[in-house]
Design an enzyme around this catalytic site. Structure first.
Site, PDB file in Angstrom:
ATOM      1  N   ARG A 102       0.822  -1.211   0.000  1.00 24.62           N
ATOM      2  CA  ARG A 102       0.000   0.000   0.000  1.00 24.62           C
ATOM      3  C   ARG A 102       0.857   1.262   0.000  1.00 24.62           C
ATOM      4  O   ARG A 102       0.480   2.272   0.579  1.00 24.62           O
ATOM      5  CB  ARG A 102      -0.995   0.022   1.168  1.00 24.62           C
ATOM      6  CG  ARG A 102      -1.801  -1.242   1.357  1.00 24.62           C
ATOM      7  CD  ARG A 102      -2.536  -1.669   0.124  1.00 24.62           C
ATOM      8  NE  ARG A 102      -3.439  -0.615  -0.369  1.00 24.62           N
ATOM      9  CZ  ARG A 102      -4.023  -0.645  -1.561  1.00 24.62           C
ATOM     10  NH1 ARG A 102      -3.771  -1.635  -2.396  1.00 24.62           N
ATOM     11  NH2 ARG A 102      -4.828   0.333  -1.927  1.00 24.62           N
TER      12      ARG A 102
ATOM     13  N   GLU B 157       2.451  -8.991  -9.758  1.00 24.18           N
ATOM     14  CA  GLU B 157       3.284  -9.594  -8.713  1.00 24.18           C
ATOM     15  C   GLU B 157       3.426 -11.088  -8.979  1.00 24.18           C
ATOM     16  O   GLU B 157       2.457 -11.770  -9.286  1.00 24.18           O
ATOM     17  CB  GLU B 157       2.644  -9.396  -7.336  1.00 24.18           C
ATOM     18  CG  GLU B 157       2.579  -7.957  -6.885  1.00 24.18           C
ATOM     19  CD  GLU B 157       1.858  -7.802  -5.549  1.00 24.18           C
ATOM     20  OE1 GLU B 157       1.699  -8.809  -4.833  1.00 24.18           O
ATOM     21  OE2 GLU B 157       1.455  -6.671  -5.227  1.00 24.18           O
TER      22      GLU B 157
ATOM     23  N   TYR C 291       5.988   8.308  -2.652  1.00 23.49           N
ATOM     24  CA  TYR C 291       4.693   8.184  -3.323  1.00 23.49           C
ATOM     25  C   TYR C 291       4.007   9.541  -3.472  1.00 23.49           C
ATOM     26  O   TYR C 291       3.467   9.863  -4.537  1.00 23.49           O
ATOM     27  CB  TYR C 291       3.806   7.225  -2.526  1.00 23.49           C
ATOM     28  CG  TYR C 291       2.367   7.198  -2.964  1.00 23.49           C
ATOM     29  CD1 TYR C 291       1.982   6.525  -4.120  1.00 23.49           C
ATOM     30  CD2 TYR C 291       1.370   7.844  -2.220  1.00 23.49           C
ATOM     31  CE1 TYR C 291       0.651   6.505  -4.526  1.00 23.49           C
ATOM     32  CE2 TYR C 291       0.050   7.826  -2.619  1.00 23.49           C
ATOM     33  CZ  TYR C 291      -0.306   7.159  -3.767  1.00 23.49           C
ATOM     34  OH  TYR C 291      -1.617   7.142  -4.172  1.00 23.49           O
TER      35      TYR C 291
ATOM     36  N   VAL D  73      -5.365   1.951 -10.017  1.00 22.48           N
ATOM     37  CA  VAL D  73      -4.418   2.329 -11.076  1.00 22.48           C
ATOM     38  C   VAL D  73      -5.048   2.379 -12.459  1.00 22.48           C
ATOM     39  O   VAL D  73      -4.380   2.769 -13.416  1.00 22.48           O
ATOM     40  CB  VAL D  73      -3.170   1.408 -11.092  1.00 22.48           C
ATOM     41  CG1 VAL D  73      -2.376   1.570  -9.823  1.00 22.48           C
ATOM     42  CG2 VAL D  73      -3.536  -0.030 -11.346  1.00 22.48           C
TER      43      VAL D  73
ATOM     44  N   LYS E  75      -7.194   4.482 -12.978  1.00 25.97           N
ATOM     45  CA  LYS E  75      -7.474   5.918 -13.028  1.00 25.97           C
ATOM     46  C   LYS E  75      -6.180   6.690 -13.318  1.00 25.97           C
ATOM     47  O   LYS E  75      -5.091   6.221 -12.996  1.00 25.97           O
ATOM     48  CB  LYS E  75      -8.047   6.393 -11.689  1.00 25.97           C
ATOM     49  CG  LYS E  75      -9.270   5.626 -11.225  1.00 25.97           C
ATOM     50  CD  LYS E  75      -9.640   6.015  -9.800  1.00 25.97           C
ATOM     51  CE  LYS E  75     -10.772   5.144  -9.266  1.00 25.97           C
ATOM     52  NZ  LYS E  75     -11.089   5.473  -7.845  1.00 25.97           N
TER      53      LYS E  75
ATOM     54  N   VAL F  40      -3.319   9.546 -12.602  1.00 22.68           N
ATOM     55  CA  VAL F  40      -2.716   9.965 -11.336  1.00 22.68           C
ATOM     56  C   VAL F  40      -3.540  11.098 -10.733  1.00 22.68           C
ATOM     57  O   VAL F  40      -3.785  12.118 -11.384  1.00 22.68           O
ATOM     58  CB  VAL F  40      -1.262  10.421 -11.553  1.00 22.68           C
ATOM     59  CG1 VAL F  40      -0.664  10.930 -10.256  1.00 22.68           C
ATOM     60  CG2 VAL F  40      -0.425   9.279 -12.100  1.00 22.68           C
TER      61      VAL F  40
END
Length: 376
Positions: free
Chosen positions: A77, A98, A237, A288, A290, A292
């Site tokens: 996260r 992953e 981030y 993701v 969407k 940024v």
């Protein structure tokens, strides 16, 4: 019936004779090698030291331990999925979903090293560090190379792999590492509200999760510093979200990859050939897709229990070490670029496309839970 038994016995005898003949032949060859002084009993060289793959463009790609792999990780996260989606949008890079298996294998390798008794047993059996490292190297490269489409640059995104950055840097000496760093309060709030199960984290307790976050990021940050700033780059981030162009230029320069505007529009390449492949079971997939935006930056404020807020500096000292104010609620992360403000307005209005292969999935699975080693 008697005839069939005889046939079986005859076949078994022939098979045994064949095995013995092969073994005898091998022994003869080994004896000749020893007498000729050409045999090295401690080392074997594979016929092919590279993996060779053919892309959809009919271009041949060769992968080996000397290639510049990219490892993306961090506490779950913390934006690892966003980071790898942006890299996946680059025409020369492929990260993919992953693998989940690589951090588990690395953890097993670490456990064997830590256990003196197990280490002794392995050494006695001839399974030395050299043998294990060669096997780990081959296994990790095989998984990274073959779990997605071939590309000039390969990257791996498994959050907890960066707990083993020093070891991975030894296996793959030309690799680079991106350590995703995020305000631990935001990471923990996301884990708890999105029910992202991570081994050892008690999702009913902000205090416990923040303590575990602190321990995990402390290990990863120490590994990053030991590897060196020329090989490991901490990526914040919040700054990636607020200033994507500036952040991505710095990241691509660090990786030695030419700039491409496609990394600023990863959402346009989701599900497209050579674009961004998303997993339906990773918890960040619905985010993701969407562009940024600022939606997730300060969602955590007002949700953390008062006693935890009061003790924040003691519970999570890595916050201050990483440059976050443990007493700011909400903190001031900075002012966003105009494009990010525009993206946020679009997201709030629902003005973005859901990829065709993911339509209907989010409505069905929004409230479902499943065990995760960690996603972000």
């Amino acid at each position: 019936m008697r005839l069939s038994v005889r046939k079986v016995l005859l076949a078994a005898g022939c098979a045994l004779a064949l095995v013995l003949a092969v073994q005898l032949g091998q022994q003869v060859l080994e004896c000749r090698a020893v007498l000729g002084g050409t045999r090295n009993p401690r080392r074997m060289r594979p016929e092919q030291e590279e993996l060779v793959m053919l892309g959809a463009d009919h271009v041949e790609y060769r992968y080996g331990k000397a290639m510049p792999l990219i490892f993306v990780g961090g506490v779950p996260r913390s934006g690892t999925t966003l980071m790898r989606a942006m890299l996946d949008a680059h025409p020369e890079v492929r990260c993919g979903e992953e693998t989940r298996i690589i951090p588990r294998v690395l953890a097993m390798r670490q456990a064997w090293t830590k256990s003196g008794r197990e280490k002794l047993r392995l050494d006695e059996a001839g399974v030395t560090d050299e043998v294990l490292d060669a096997a780990m190297q081959a296994f990790i490269l095989e998984v990274i190379a073959k779990h997605g489409e071939p590309a000039r640059v390969l990257c791996n995104k498994d959050p907890f792999t960066l707990k083993s950055s020093v070891y991975l840097a030894r296996l793959f000496p030309n690799s680079k590492f991106l350590l995703m760093v995020r305000d631990g309060r935001a990471s923990v709030h996301s884990m708890i509200t999105r029910k992202v199960t991570i081994a050892g984290f008690d999702l009913s307790s902000y205090r416990d999760c923040l303590t575990k976050w602190n321990k995990a990021i402390e290990v990863m940050y120490a590994q990053c510093m030991e590897v060196g700033r020329d090989k490991c780059l901490p990526v914040y981030y919040e700054q990636l979200v607020l200033h994507p162009r500036r952040s991505l230029k710095r990241i691509l320069d660090f990786l030695g990859i030419a700039w491409s505007d496609t990394v600023l529009h990863h959402e346009d390449l989701i599900g497209k050939p050579g674009g961004v492949s998303l997993s339906k079971i990773e918890r960040s997939t619905d985010q993701v897709i969407k562009p940024v935006n600022l939606e997730a930056l300060s969602k955590w404020t007002g949700h953390i229990p008062r006693d935890v807020v009061r003790d924040m500096a003691q519970i999570a000292p890595m916050l201050a070490r990483l440059g976050y104010d443990p007493y700011a609620n909400p903190p001031n992360y900075g002012n966003p670029d105009p494009i990010v403000i525009n993206n946020t307005h679009r997201v709030l209005k629902g003005d973005y496309k859901t990829p065709a292969n993911l339509k209907g999935y989010f409505q069905v699975n929004q409230n479902s839970t499943s065990p995760h080693l960690g996603s972000s």
